[in-house]
Scaffold this motif. Sequence first.
Motif, PDB file in Angstrom:
ATOM      1  N   HIS A 145       6.536  19.619  36.752  1.00  0.00           N
ATOM      2  CA  HIS A 145       5.111  19.874  36.538  1.00  0.00           C
ATOM      3  C   HIS A 145       4.895  21.048  35.586  1.00  0.00           C
ATOM      4  CE1 HIS A 145       3.615  17.694  40.430  1.00  0.00           C
ATOM      5  NE2 HIS A 145       4.068  16.877  39.518  1.00  0.00           N
ATOM      6  N   LYS A 149       2.842  20.615  32.108  1.00  0.00           N
ATOM      7  CA  LYS A 149       1.612  21.375  31.843  1.00  0.00           C
ATOM      8  C   LYS A 149       1.557  21.873  30.397  1.00  0.00           C
ATOM      9  CE  LYS A 149       0.926  23.027  36.601  1.00  0.00           C
ATOM     10  NZ  LYS A 149       0.975  24.193  37.518  1.00  0.00           N
ATOM     11  N   ASP A 199      -4.670  23.765  35.300  1.00  0.00           N
ATOM     12  CA  ASP A 199      -3.597  24.202  36.194  1.00  0.00           C
ATOM     13  C   ASP A 199      -3.371  23.247  37.358  1.00  0.00           C
ATOM     14  OD1 ASP A 199      -1.609  26.236  36.742  1.00  0.00           O
ATOM     15  OD2 ASP A 199      -2.791  26.699  38.537  1.00  0.00           O
ATOM     16  N   ASN A 200      -4.390  22.444  37.709  1.00  0.00           N
ATOM     17  CA  ASN A 200      -4.215  21.567  38.879  1.00  0.00           C
ATOM     18  C   ASN A 200      -4.175  20.083  38.541  1.00  0.00           C
ATOM     19  OD1 ASN A 200      -6.861  20.509  38.627  1.00  0.00           O
ATOM     20  ND2 ASN A 200      -7.713  21.856  40.181  1.00  0.00           N
ATOM     21  N   TRP A 232      -4.026  14.770  39.835  1.00  0.00           N
ATOM     22  CA  TRP A 232      -3.825  16.123  40.326  1.00  0.00           C
ATOM     23  C   TRP A 232      -2.346  16.288  40.702  1.00  0.00           C
ATOM     24  CZ3 TRP A 232      -7.950  13.002  41.251  1.00  0.00           C
ATOM     25  CH2 TRP A 232      -9.204  13.509  40.898  1.00  0.00           C
ATOM     26  N   TYR A 233      -1.811  17.470  40.436  1.00  0.00           N
ATOM     27  CA  TYR A 233      -0.391  17.710  40.755  1.00  0.00           C
ATOM     28  C   TYR A 233      -0.143  17.595  42.259  1.00  0.00           C
ATOM     29  CZ  TYR A 233      -0.266  19.352  35.947  1.00  0.00           C
ATOM     30  OH  TYR A 233      -0.382  19.416  34.574  1.00  0.00           O
ATOM     31  N   ALA A 234      -1.142  17.937  43.052  1.00  0.00           N
ATOM     32  CA  ALA A 234      -0.997  17.811  44.503  1.00  0.00           C
ATOM     33  C   ALA A 234      -0.768  16.352  44.911  1.00  0.00           C
ATOM     34  CB  ALA A 234      -2.236  18.364  45.209  1.00  0.00           C
ATOM     35  N   SER A 268       2.891  27.178  40.284  1.00  0.00           N
ATOM     36  CA  SER A 268       1.871  27.390  41.309  1.00  0.00           C
ATOM     37  C   SER A 268       1.252  26.059  41.708  1.00  0.00           C
ATOM     38  CB  SER A 268       0.782  28.330  40.783  1.00  0.00           C
ATOM     39  OG  SER A 268       0.158  27.758  39.642  1.00  0.00           O
ATOM     40  N   ILE A 269       0.553  26.045  42.824  1.00  0.00           N
ATOM     41  CA  ILE A 269      -0.158  24.857  43.290  1.00  0.00           C
ATOM     42  C   ILE A 269      -1.521  25.286  43.797  1.00  0.00           C
ATOM     43  CG2 ILE A 269       0.854  25.002  45.594  1.00  0.00           C
ATOM     44  CD1 ILE A 269      -0.013  21.753  43.689  1.00  0.00           C
ATOM     45  N   ASP A 270      -2.535  24.496  43.525  1.00  0.00           N
ATOM     46  CA  ASP A 270      -3.896  24.761  43.983  1.00  0.00           C
ATOM     47  C   ASP A 270      -3.941  24.559  45.502  1.00  0.00           C
ATOM     48  OD1 ASP A 270      -6.613  24.546  44.710  1.00  0.00           O
ATOM     49  OD2 ASP A 270      -7.161  23.862  42.700  1.00  0.00           O
ATOM     50  N   GLU A 271      -3.980  25.653  46.249  1.00  0.00           N
ATOM     51  CA  GLU A 271      -3.936  25.582  47.709  1.00  0.00           C
ATOM     52  C   GLU A 271      -5.137  24.826  48.278  1.00  0.00           C
ATOM     53  OE1 GLU A 271      -1.614  26.526  49.724  1.00  0.00           O
ATOM     54  OE2 GLU A 271      -0.290  27.608  48.368  1.00  0.00           O
ATOM     55  N   ILE A 273      -6.810  22.235  46.908  1.00  0.00           N
ATOM     56  CA  ILE A 273      -6.604  20.794  46.755  1.00  0.00           C
ATOM     57  C   ILE A 273      -5.427  20.317  47.592  1.00  0.00           C
ATOM     58  CG2 ILE A 273      -5.956  19.000  45.084  1.00  0.00           C
ATOM     59  CD1 ILE A 273      -7.719  20.299  43.056  1.00  0.00           C
TER      60      ILE A 273
END
Length: 331
Positions: A145, A149, A199-200, A232-234, A268-271, A273
């Motif tokens: 990821h 990006k 970023d997400n 979304w990366y999540a 990093s990860i969007d906490e 989401i």
Amino acid sequence: MMKLSSMLKVVETIDDEWRSSLAEQILERWEYDKKSLYYFRSSANFIFVFKKDGEWHFLRFIEKQERNIEALKDEIDILFYLSRHSIRVAEPVQSKNKRYIEEIETELGFFYAVVFKGLDGKQYEVEELREEQFLLWGRTLGKLHRTLKNMPKNLYLNRSTWKDHLNFVRRILPESEWAAYKELEEISTWANNLSITSDNFGIVHYDFELDNLCINKDEVGIIDFDDCANYWYAADIAFALRDIFHEKVDINHPSYQVFLQGYTIETSIDEHILKDLPLFMRMHQLIMFTKILRTVDIPELEEYPEWLQNLRKNLVNYIQKTRTEFKKLHS
């Protein structure tokens, strides 16, 4: 997954020694060691294994009407970008005509074909993984990821998006699937309200499960970018861990915690989401349900070979089970 009717007509060309005259006709566009080509599997594509100069390679082909040529070109560009940035992927191989994608006319129709180099390593089942391998799995996705990006957007302009996937569901679902339609509306409303930032959100692998990874000690090779899409990366985390979350998403699951620890070493990860993992899982289930509805395009007949009857039975059982789950959600 391709239609069963498509699968049948190609698999019927395979003999008792797992050889196929059709696959050999297609592979003639590339250099290969004669009599080394064997059938491997069928799912979204037909996959055959063969050797070139004694090294394993993979032939992948699919009917022309099932694929967008521009999306295939993007896939090739993405793979070379990742390879240049130290991501271990199965690299495409040029044909004798100096092309990475060949369009081939056969008695069974037109096919798009590509060839990839094989990767060293073992493909594990989730039950076989030790803690350090869950860490490596997560770290590899995080590194992927982080690299994606920074990839130029022009390399993936033709790849599908989550909106394309939900539009596919809306287009394919029969009106009789009322519970699946309610699920579609709920998932669409949720997804349309999710934040999208650089970023997400971006291009993701989409199918980062273990059967697409070749693990060799502390190194992971990645195969099958055929489904890479804009999400979304999540979502990629949720889709990767389907074997862990097959019953329900448990953020306290120790394997998930180790996987996420590895992931965040690299990026990093969007906490916020990340809390929506259950909804990403529901989105994936809805899309898969619709794909399999489309796949089962032949009736139940005894004249079909046993392997096809068994496969059809398993797919129908999946459809029925998932349909029941949708009804429980929306009754």
